[in-house]
Design a protein around this motif. Structure first.
Motif, PDB file in Angstrom:
ATOM      1  N   THR B 196       0.831  -1.198   0.000  1.00 34.15           N
ATOM      2  CA  THR B 196       0.000   0.000   0.000  1.00 34.15           C
ATOM      3  C   THR B 196       0.863   1.245   0.000  1.00 34.15           C
ATOM      4  O   THR B 196       1.918   1.285   0.630  1.00 34.15           O
ATOM      5  N   PHE B 197       0.412   2.230  -0.743  1.00 32.73           N
ATOM      6  CA  PHE B 197       1.140   3.489  -0.851  1.00 32.73           C
ATOM      7  C   PHE B 197       0.206   4.638  -1.182  1.00 32.73           C
ATOM      8  O   PHE B 197       0.636   5.725  -1.536  1.00 32.73           O
ATOM      9  N   ALA B 198      -1.106   4.393  -1.082  1.00 34.43           N
ATOM     10  CA  ALA B 198      -2.073   5.413  -1.480  1.00 34.43           C
ATOM     11  C   ALA B 198      -2.023   6.616  -0.534  1.00 34.43           C
ATOM     12  O   ALA B 198      -2.084   7.765  -0.974  1.00 34.43           O
ATOM     13  N   ASP B 199      -1.896   6.354   0.768  1.00 35.12           N
ATOM     14  CA  ASP B 199      -1.815   7.461   1.725  1.00 35.12           C
ATOM     15  C   ASP B 199      -0.587   8.322   1.418  1.00 35.12           C
ATOM     16  O   ASP B 199      -0.654   9.548   1.394  1.00 35.12           O
ATOM     17  N   ARG B 200       0.517   7.620   1.207  1.00 32.86           N
ATOM     18  CA  ARG B 200       1.758   8.340   0.927  1.00 32.86           C
ATOM     19  C   ARG B 200       1.624   9.179  -0.339  1.00 32.86           C
ATOM     20  O   ARG B 200       1.986  10.351  -0.367  1.00 32.86           O
ATOM     21  N   MET B 201       1.048   8.572  -1.383  1.00 36.33           N
ATOM     22  CA  MET B 201       0.907   9.283  -2.651  1.00 36.33           C
ATOM     23  C   MET B 201       0.056  10.539  -2.492  1.00 36.33           C
ATOM     24  O   MET B 201       0.361  11.590  -3.045  1.00 36.33           O
ATOM     25  N   LEU B 202      -1.008  10.411  -1.696  1.00 34.64           N
ATOM     26  CA  LEU B 202      -1.878  11.569  -1.499  1.00 34.64           C
ATOM     27  C   LEU B 202      -1.176  12.647  -0.668  1.00 34.64           C
ATOM     28  O   LEU B 202      -1.216  13.828  -1.000  1.00 34.64           O
ATOM     29  N   MET B 203      -0.510  12.230   0.398  1.00 34.63           N
ATOM     30  CA  MET B 203       0.161  13.226   1.242  1.00 34.63           C
ATOM     31  C   MET B 203       1.290  13.930   0.495  1.00 34.63           C
ATOM     32  O   MET B 203       1.563  15.102   0.723  1.00 34.63           O
ATOM     33  N   GLU B 204       1.938  13.200  -0.421  1.00 36.58           N
ATOM     34  CA  GLU B 204       3.026  13.809  -1.187  1.00 36.58           C
ATOM     35  C   GLU B 204       2.519  14.577  -2.388  1.00 36.58           C
ATOM     36  O   GLU B 204       3.198  15.470  -2.886  1.00 36.58           O
ATOM     37  N   GLY B 205       1.332  14.214  -2.885  1.00 38.72           N
ATOM     38  CA  GLY B 205       0.845  14.812  -4.120  1.00 38.72           C
ATOM     39  C   GLY B 205      -0.261  15.827  -3.932  1.00 38.72           C
ATOM     40  O   GLY B 205      -0.475  16.684  -4.797  1.00 38.72           O
ATOM     41  N   ASP B 206      -0.983  15.738  -2.808  1.00 35.67           N
ATOM     42  CA  ASP B 206      -2.121  16.646  -2.597  1.00 35.67           C
ATOM     43  C   ASP B 206      -2.372  16.828  -1.094  1.00 35.67           C
ATOM     44  O   ASP B 206      -3.461  16.540  -0.603  1.00 35.67           O
ATOM     45  N   PRO B 207      -1.356  17.328  -0.387  1.00 38.79           N
ATOM     46  CA  PRO B 207      -1.482  17.379   1.079  1.00 38.79           C
ATOM     47  C   PRO B 207      -2.617  18.283   1.571  1.00 38.79           C
ATOM     48  O   PRO B 207      -3.201  18.021   2.624  1.00 38.79           O
ATOM     49  N   TYR B 208      -2.927  19.335   0.799  1.00 34.67           N
ATOM     50  CA  TYR B 208      -3.993  20.238   1.266  1.00 34.67           C
ATOM     51  C   TYR B 208      -5.348  19.543   1.286  1.00 34.67           C
ATOM     52  O   TYR B 208      -6.236  19.919   2.046  1.00 34.67           O
ATOM     53  N   CYS B 209      -5.491  18.514   0.459  1.00 37.05           N
ATOM     54  CA  CYS B 209      -6.753  17.776   0.435  1.00 37.05           C
ATOM     55  C   CYS B 209      -6.966  17.080   1.789  1.00 37.05           C
ATOM     56  O   CYS B 209      -8.079  17.081   2.332  1.00 37.05           O
ATOM     57  N   LEU B 210      -5.911  16.500   2.328  1.00 34.15           N
ATOM     58  CA  LEU B 210      -6.013  15.878   3.648  1.00 34.15           C
ATOM     59  C   LEU B 210      -6.256  16.942   4.729  1.00 34.15           C
ATOM     60  O   LEU B 210      -7.104  16.780   5.598  1.00 34.15           O
ATOM     61  N   ILE B 240       6.964  17.193   2.881  1.00 32.71           N
ATOM     62  CA  ILE B 240       5.934  17.874   2.089  1.00 32.71           C
ATOM     63  C   ILE B 240       4.753  18.283   2.981  1.00 32.71           C
ATOM     64  O   ILE B 240       4.249  19.404   2.901  1.00 32.71           O
ATOM     65  N   LEU B 241       4.341  17.376   3.872  1.00 36.30           N
ATOM     66  CA  LEU B 241       3.215  17.685   4.768  1.00 36.30           C
ATOM     67  C   LEU B 241       3.534  18.874   5.665  1.00 36.30           C
ATOM     68  O   LEU B 241       2.707  19.774   5.839  1.00 36.30           O
ATOM     69  N   ASN B 242       4.723  18.870   6.230  1.00 33.90           N
ATOM     70  CA  ASN B 242       5.081  19.973   7.132  1.00 33.90           C
ATOM     71  C   ASN B 242       5.135  21.303   6.399  1.00 33.90           C
ATOM     72  O   ASN B 242       4.713  22.325   6.927  1.00 33.90           O
ATOM     73  N   GLU B 243       5.636  21.263   5.166  1.00 34.58           N
ATOM     74  CA  GLU B 243       5.661  22.499   4.386  1.00 34.58           C
ATOM     75  C   GLU B 243       4.236  22.964   4.101  1.00 34.58           C
ATOM     76  O   GLU B 243       3.911  24.152   4.238  1.00 34.58           O
ATOM     77  N   ALA B 244       3.371  22.022   3.749  1.00 36.72           N
ATOM     78  CA  ALA B 244       1.973  22.363   3.455  1.00 36.72           C
ATOM     79  C   ALA B 244       1.273  22.916   4.701  1.00 36.72           C
ATOM     80  O   ALA B 244       0.505  23.885   4.622  1.00 36.72           O
ATOM     81  N   LEU B 245       1.554  22.303   5.854  1.00 34.55           N
ATOM     82  CA  LEU B 245       0.926  22.778   7.094  1.00 34.55           C
ATOM     83  C   LEU B 245       1.304  24.223   7.378  1.00 34.55           C
ATOM     84  O   LEU B 245       0.460  25.050   7.729  1.00 34.55           O
ATOM     85  N   GLN B 246       2.594  24.521   7.212  1.00 33.42           N
ATOM     86  CA  GLN B 246       3.051  25.884   7.465  1.00 33.42           C
ATOM     87  C   GLN B 246       2.364  26.881   6.548  1.00 33.42           C
ATOM     88  O   GLN B 246       1.911  27.945   6.976  1.00 33.42           O
ATOM     89  N   ARG B 247       2.307  26.514   5.279  1.00 35.68           N
ATOM     90  CA  ARG B 247       1.696  27.436   4.311  1.00 35.68           C
ATOM     91  C   ARG B 247       0.197  27.608   4.582  1.00 35.68           C
ATOM     92  O   ARG B 247      -0.324  28.714   4.477  1.00 35.68           O
ATOM     93  N   ALA B 248      -0.465  26.508   4.905  1.00 33.26           N
ATOM     94  CA  ALA B 248      -1.909  26.584   5.165  1.00 33.26           C
ATOM     95  C   ALA B 248      -2.173  27.444   6.398  1.00 33.26           C
ATOM     96  O   ALA B 248      -3.151  28.201   6.452  1.00 33.26           O
ATOM     97  N   GLU B 249      -1.275  27.334   7.361  1.00 38.44           N
ATOM     98  CA  GLU B 249      -1.445  28.140   8.571  1.00 38.44           C
ATOM     99  C   GLU B 249      -1.220  29.619   8.270  1.00 38.44           C
ATOM    100  O   GLU B 249      -2.009  30.471   8.685  1.00 38.44           O
ATOM    101  N   SER B 250      -0.156  29.907   7.515  1.00 41.20           N
ATOM    102  CA  SER B 250       0.115  31.311   7.160  1.00 41.20           C
ATOM    103  C   SER B 250      -1.043  31.906   6.382  1.00 41.20           C
ATOM    104  O   SER B 250      -1.329  33.098   6.488  1.00 41.20           O
TER     105      SER B 250
END
Lengths: 165, 528
Positions: B196-210, B240-250
């Motif tokens: 399985t790698f679907a979670d990983r693919m989504l978090m790396e490819g579309d983290p804002y969706c999560l 990638i997730l941490n970068e997305a979190l920071q940007r979403a927060e800003s």
């Protein structure tokens, strides 16, 4: 204060007020030192109001935390089913023979610590390995040899100063 | 300037995507044709990775699998102009049958956009689900999720709406507790199942969706704090997730006042440390609390007493990432897909010895054979396919006679299968099924949390008994003993680790008995 103490203290200071701080503290220390020195355990325990046994219990429960220094590189070979279907058992035997170590052991030159891992999430292009933070796919024994050649310490040949000894 | 896409997904990186990107940029600049390089997620066509795409007036042209050494030739062949005259050209990406024939709802954006670009996310329908949710009462959000029929994609398939309602209605007051009044959203991103790698693919490819799905969950149940429990084997996803979190927060999508609504949602990533059991939800809670990942007794349900004893929604990455679509397009649009009580789509993952491995998102009801043959294209080795393990290391090994059942949660379990998290691992005829059965027990031995004796000790004994069967020692007695042991593990374990480890063991024995009857190597003969 040694580096080691400073790193432990900083890890504690950064996380102590966060909920469930123990794993992040252990990660922070291991990220910087490559392991969690047993001498840091009492400090962590005190900061989190836990017993040393609690901290030790957590460290030993998780495969990833180590209480002894690792080699300069950590090499993990995936041993889960998807990689088994692509020949990871042969890759594992080849690598162990070439390095002369088994899992959880470090080569004599201190270059490589060999570990097994269950799944790197690269299951469609196995066998997969992780070298430090780099994941590499379709690793044949030959490709493993090239990878290891690339990181091996080059033996230093010392020429005798003059004539025959 | 031409836009060129080179994925930053783990699988692409594992096949030298960084070197491809670098050669492309320098090679293009050298030719006086500088490019705008986007590091997207993966389309999930992993056998074509690294899959390089070039923007053209007709759509994105695909070239793959590209090695660094292919780059000069591709540039010479006019790749930057979208020229098709190169053996690696796959035509327009959207027309590749593997992708064209999917029903991508949850993964609509993955591989298309720059994963950390807020602009890309918004331009492709991002945050519209959240905006809809902000205008709704919590009950109405929960109703929408219930009506969509969405069930837990982590493997247990529990109706998400029911879980959310329980947390919405749960009383978080715990007089005297530090956390009194708090509810939590905990995302299970401890994707440990092999194949399985679907979670990983989504978090790396579309983290804002999560992230969007988690904020919506928070609004729905009244939780102001969330955690993503991510396995440490996914360093790229963590970055990638941490970068997305920071940007979403800003940008105000997270924090004290989500989109200026005055309602708070704080979200952070926590790393596991290499323990398969932490994918079990109560172990995960203990791990998040900074303890060993020990399974808890239920009840109390995590929805009543979860993280730090407070009401907690625990959902898998894919469950939460399906929510923005449901809120944006309406529950009906999601429920229109699927069959029976399995609504919506399932991201299946083709792995192991498969020619075209990757992610296939389809409505429930597809058969294993369609996935294996039409999408997967047979084995990578070219040898005959012999066994398929569906649903991770606790799933059964299925022979060809079981590949024609439509896959939905109920129907597939009738033939002894389990969709689980949607992982499908293919083995060719070189597989030794006795070795696979032995591995199942060995894996349980390595990964058991140790709480239940049948799991902790049973797995050790299981390896020994299987070894004796393989060595032909008191065969019948040991087969009976193994059966008995499996039953003890099934009946006497709190969670699926001990309770389902017998699945791969029993199915290997049932469908491939010949592998357990090979002549013992002479060194062991007569050793009993």
């Amino acid at each position: 204060m040694t580096d080691l103490e400073a790193i432990t203290r900083r890890a504690i200071d950064d996380w102590v007020d966060e909920p469930g701080a123990l794993l992040p503290i252990l990660h922070a220390i291991q990220d910087q030192l490559g392991y969690i020195p047993p001498s840091s355990v009492p400090r962590i325990a005190r900061a989190l109001n836990m017993t040393r046994a609690d901290v030790h219990g957590v460290m030993s429960f998780y495969h990833e935390f180590r209480s002894e220094p690792a080699g300069r590189h950590v090499l993990q070979i995936c041993g889960a089913e998807a990689c088994q279907a692509r020949g990871c058992r042969e890759l594992e035997a080849h690598t162990q023979q070439r390095l002369g170590v088994g899992y959880h052991q470090t080569t004599l030159d201190g270059d490589i610590t060999l570990e097994q891992v269950y799944c790197l999430g690269n299951c469609a292009t196995g066998p997969s390995v992780r070298l430090d933070d780099r994941i590499i796919g379709r690793v044949t024994p030959q490709r493993m040899d090239r990878l290891l050649d690339g990181i091996a310490t080059v033996p230093l040949t010392i020429q005798p100063a003059g004539g025959e000894g | 300037m031409t836009t060129v896409y080179v994925p930053r997904d783990t699988t692409a990186l594992a096949l030298e995507a960084d070197a491809v990107a670098e050669r492309l940029q320098t090679g293009a600049a050298h030719r006086g044709q500088p490019v705008d390089l986007v590091r997207n997620g993966s389309r999930g066509l992993f056998w074509l990775e690294p899959l390089v795409e070039v923007d053209t007036p007709d759509g994105r042209m695909a070239y793959g699998p590209v090695t660094p050494d292919d780059v000069p030739g591709l540039l010479d062949a006019g790749m930057l102009g979208g020229q098709p005259d190169h053996p690696l050209c796959q035509g327009l990406t959207e027309s590749i049958p593997y992708l064209r024939d999917q029903q991508r709802l949850t993964f609509a954006r993955t591989g298309v956009i720059d994963p950390v670009s807020l602009e890309d996310y918004r331009a492709s329908g991002g945050w519209q689900g959240l905006e809809a949710a902000l205008a709704m009462a919590p009950e109405a959000i929960v109703d929408a999720v219930t009506e969509s029929g969405l069930r837990g994609r982590g493997g247990a398939a529990f109706p998400a709406g029911t879980k959310w309602r329980t947390v919405l209605e749960a009383d978080p007051e715990r007089p005297g507790s530090h956390w009194s009044g708090q509810k939590f959203i905990a995302c299970n991103a401890d994707e440990g199942d092999a194949g399985t790698f679907a979670d990983r693919m989504l978090m790396e490819g579309d983290p804002y969706c999560l992230i969007e799905g988690m904020v919506i969950a928070g609004l729905a149940v009244g939780a102001t704090r969330g955690f993503i429990y991510l396995r440490s084997e996914y360093p790229n996803a963590a970055g990638i997730l941490n970068e997305a979190l920071q940007r979403a927060e800003s940008a105000g999508y997270l924090g004290e006042s989500v989109c200026g609504s005055g309602r708070a949602f704080h979200l952070s990533v926590r790393l596991g440390a290499g323990a398969y059991i932490c994918g079990e939800e109560t172990s995960m809670l203990d791990s998040l609390e900074g303890k060993r990942g020990m399974v808890r007794v239920k009840p109390p349900l995590p929805a009543h007493r979860g993280l730090f004893g407070q009401p907690t929604v625990i959902n898998n990455v894919l469950t939460l990432a399906s929510v923005p679509f449901i809120l944006r397009e309406g529950a009906r649009s999601y429920a229109d897909y699927g069959m029976g009580r399995s609504r919506g789509t399932q991201p299946f993952q083709l792995a192991g010895n498969i020619a075209r491995g990757g992610l296939v998102e389809l409505a429930f009801g597809v058969t294993l054979r369609t996935l294996l043959e039409d999408f997967g294209g047979g084995t990578a080795s070219g040898a005959r396919m012999r066994a398929v393990q569906v649903g991770g290391p606790l799933g059964s090994y299925l022979p060809e006679s079981h590949w024609d059942e439509p896959m939905d949660y109920e129907g597939f379990s009738e033939v002894g299968g389990m969709i689980g998290h949607g992982g499908i691992v293919v083995f060719d005829e070189s597989v030794d099924m006795a070795a696979q059965a032995r591995f199942a027990m060995h894996f349980c031995e390595d990964e058991s949390c140790g709480k239940c004796t049948p799991c902790r000790i049973g797995a050790v004994r299981g390896v020994e008994v299987i070894d004796r069967i393989i060595a032909n020692q008191e065969r019948d007695t040991n087969l009976t003993l193994l059966d008995d042991l499996c039953e003890t593990m099934e009946q006497g374990s709190l969670c699926a680790m001990g309770g389902m480890t017998p699945n791969p063991v029993r199915s290997a024995l049932q469908h491939f008995p010949e592998d357990f009857q090979r002549p013992a190597p002479t060194a062991h003969a007569g050793g009993g």
